[in-house]
Design an enzyme around this catalytic site. Sequence first.
Site, PDB file in Angstrom:
ATOM      1  NE  ARG A 187      -3.624   0.167   2.841  1.00 22.09           N
ATOM      2  CZ  ARG A 187      -4.293   0.639   3.638  1.00 22.09           C
ATOM      3  NH1 ARG A 187      -4.384  -0.299   4.692  1.00 22.09           N
ATOM      4  NH2 ARG A 187      -5.003   1.859   3.525  1.00 22.09           N
ATOM      5  CG  ASP A 222      -9.484  -0.472   3.332  1.00 17.56           C
ATOM      6  OD1 ASP A 222     -10.672   0.050   3.400  1.00 17.56           O
ATOM      7  OD2 ASP A 222      -8.862  -0.711   4.568  1.00 17.56           O
ATOM      8  CG  ASP A 235      -3.843   1.799   9.736  1.00 12.78           C
ATOM      9  OD1 ASP A 235      -3.689   2.529   8.844  1.00 12.78           O
ATOM     10  OD2 ASP A 235      -5.174   1.179  10.229  1.00 12.78           O
TER      11      ASP A 235
END
Length: 639
Positions: A444, A460, A549
Site C-alpha cells: 500500500r 481500502d 496503520d
Amino acid sequence: MQSWRRKSLWLALSASWLLLVLLGGFSLLRLALPPRPRPRAPQGWPRWLDADLLQSFSQSGELPEDAAQPPRAPHGGSCNWGSCFDTSKCRGDGLKVFVYPAAGPISETHRKILASIEGSRFHTLSPAGACLLLLLSLDAQTGECSSMPLQWNRGRNHLVLRLHPAPCPRTFQLGQAMVAEASPTVDSFRAGFDVALPFLPEAHPLRGGAPGQLRQHSPQPGVALLALEEERGGWRTAGTNSSACPWDGRCEQDPGPGQTQRWEMLPNATFCLISGHHPQAASRFLQALQVLAALQEMSPAQVLALRQQTQFLWDAYFSSVEKVIHTTLEVIQDRIFGTSAHPSLLWNSPPGALMALSTFSTSPQDFPFYHLQQGSRPEGRFSALIWVGASGQPPLKLIQAVAGSQHCAQILVLWSNERPLPSRWTETAVPLTVIDGCRKVSDRFFPYSTIRTDAILSLDARSSLSTSEVDFAFVVWQSFPERMVGFLTSSHFWDEAHGGWGYTAKRTNEFSMVLTMAAFYHRYYHTLFTHSLPKALRTLADEAPTCVDVLMNFLVAAVTKLPPIKVPYAKQRQEAASLVPGGPETRPKLQAPDPNCINQIAAAFGHMPLRSSRLRLDPVLFKDPVSVQRKKYRSLEKP
C-alpha cells in the site's frame, strides 16, 4: 561603517559556525550521555521566533557552498576526490556499503555502529555490488595494527572508521582510502576527503536519543556571554558588560573576563568559541574582529534563534549513534552526487537531510516540509489509491464518490486479492488504473511511478466517504502538507500495569493516529516507508496487518514531530467503519493491533514519536444554525 562591519561579522560567524558543525566539525562535539529512556512528553522541532534571524542558515537561495566546487586535494599527497574514488560504482543503486567482518572482539559502541549500518538503506551483503567498503578499525582496542582486507585495492573506494586515535603510524598504508575518525589532527585530516566524527561514549544510544535541553531563557541571568578556549586547556570568559577587547594584552586589567574550569567541561556561557589547535592565534584574530562587541549587541531573540538551531542540529544529526553514522554516509553520498544533492536548506532546516532523501528529489519544493519557507503551496489535485485486500470486492460506490471530487486527478486500485481481476470497471470522469499487487500489506505504501500528484488519498475497499468529505479533507491537507489528515482516529497510552505502550480505537477527546483506510498524506512518505524504514519493520507490518496503520503514523510523527489532523466524518459511516465485511448479515469487530506491535515499533525507533492532539478542523458554518444554502460542504451534516 561600524554597523556594516558588525553585520558582516555576524553573518560570517553564523555561516562559518554551521558549516563547521555539518561538514567538518564533528570532532568539536563531545556528546552528552542521555538518561535512560522513559516515557516523556515529546518535543517538536524548534519553531523559529523570526525566520529573518536565521536567513544565512535556511534561506532557499543558493549559498556559496551549494555551488559546484572543484575537488580539493588533501594534505600531503596528490590524491583527490576525483582520482581516489570511483564514483561509477555508485551510479546504479546509489551509495551501497559493504562492511568487512570484525577481525576480533568489538566494543558496545562498535556493535552499535555495525547495527546502524546493517539496518540502513545503505547496507549490502555483496562486496562486488558495493560502492563503498567499510573497514572498522580496532587498532586502539587491540593495541595492534589492523591487517588489510583482501579486496583492499590500495584503499580505493574504502572507508576506514576509527573511534580513537590509532596506535599505528598514520601512514598505515591507507593509500586511497578515506578515514572517518574522532578528533583527527590537522596534519593528518584531509579536508574534503576524510570525515571527522564526534566522540561516541559507550552509553550513547543506538537510536532515538535524548532531546536537547534548550530552555526559553536567552541569555540566562548571571551566565557569561562568551567563553574562549585558552592555550593550556582552560577557558576565559567575558560578560555582557566586559570591555570589547578582554583578550588584548593592553586590557589585561579588565575585571570582566575570568578563568573558569579546565577543558574537561564546557563553561556555562552563552557562546563557547573553540579555536582549534592554535588558541593564541585565534584569540588575536577575534580581537581584531571585536567579536565580543558584536555579541553584546545581539538581541535575546537572535541568541535564542541560534540556540534553537543547535537543538535542531543535535536532534537531527548527533543524538544517537545511528544518526551520526547515517550523517557520515550522507556526507559521502553528497560528495558522490555533488553538493546539490542536499542544498543548504535541506541540511539546515527541519527535518534535516537524513529525512530528505536525495533519491526522491534534490529540490526542496518537492518535499512536504518546506512550502512555508518557499512561500509555495502544494498542487491542487490528488491521487486516490484504493487497496483491495484478500476479502475485498471491487469498491464501485467508493470509486464513484471519489471520482466526483473536483480535486481528484486519478484513481489507482491496488488489487491484492487472490481472485482474478474484474474484466470491467465502472466508468469514471478521471483516469482509472488497476495495479496487480503482491499480496502484502506494505504494498500500500510503495512509491508507484504511476502516482503523478503530491497528495495521496489512501483508501481500502471497506472505506465509505462522500464527495464533500473528500473535498474538505483535501483542502485541509493543502494547508498542512507535511501531516496526515484523516477521518478515523485512534490513540496510544502508557500502560503502567504492563510497563509498555497500549493502543485504543475508542472515540475519546484525544487521538494520536489516523487510520490509513481513509487519510490524505504526501506521496514522499511512500518513499520513506519503502527505502528508509528497516526491512524488519516492513516485515512486521506484513505479518501483522493491523500494525500497518501504527507504523505509518510512527513514521510521519518521527519526521514532523507533529500530530495528525482529524476532519469530520458522518456518524453512521464512522460506526460502520468499525466493522469489516464478513457476510451479508454478520460483520465482526475490527481487530485492534496487538500491544506487542506498538512496543516493537517503539523499540525499533528508539523512542515514542507519536504526538497527541485534541483538535478537529471543521468547515466554517459547520452545524451553525444558518441556512444550508450558505454552507459550502452541505452534505457533511446530512443524517
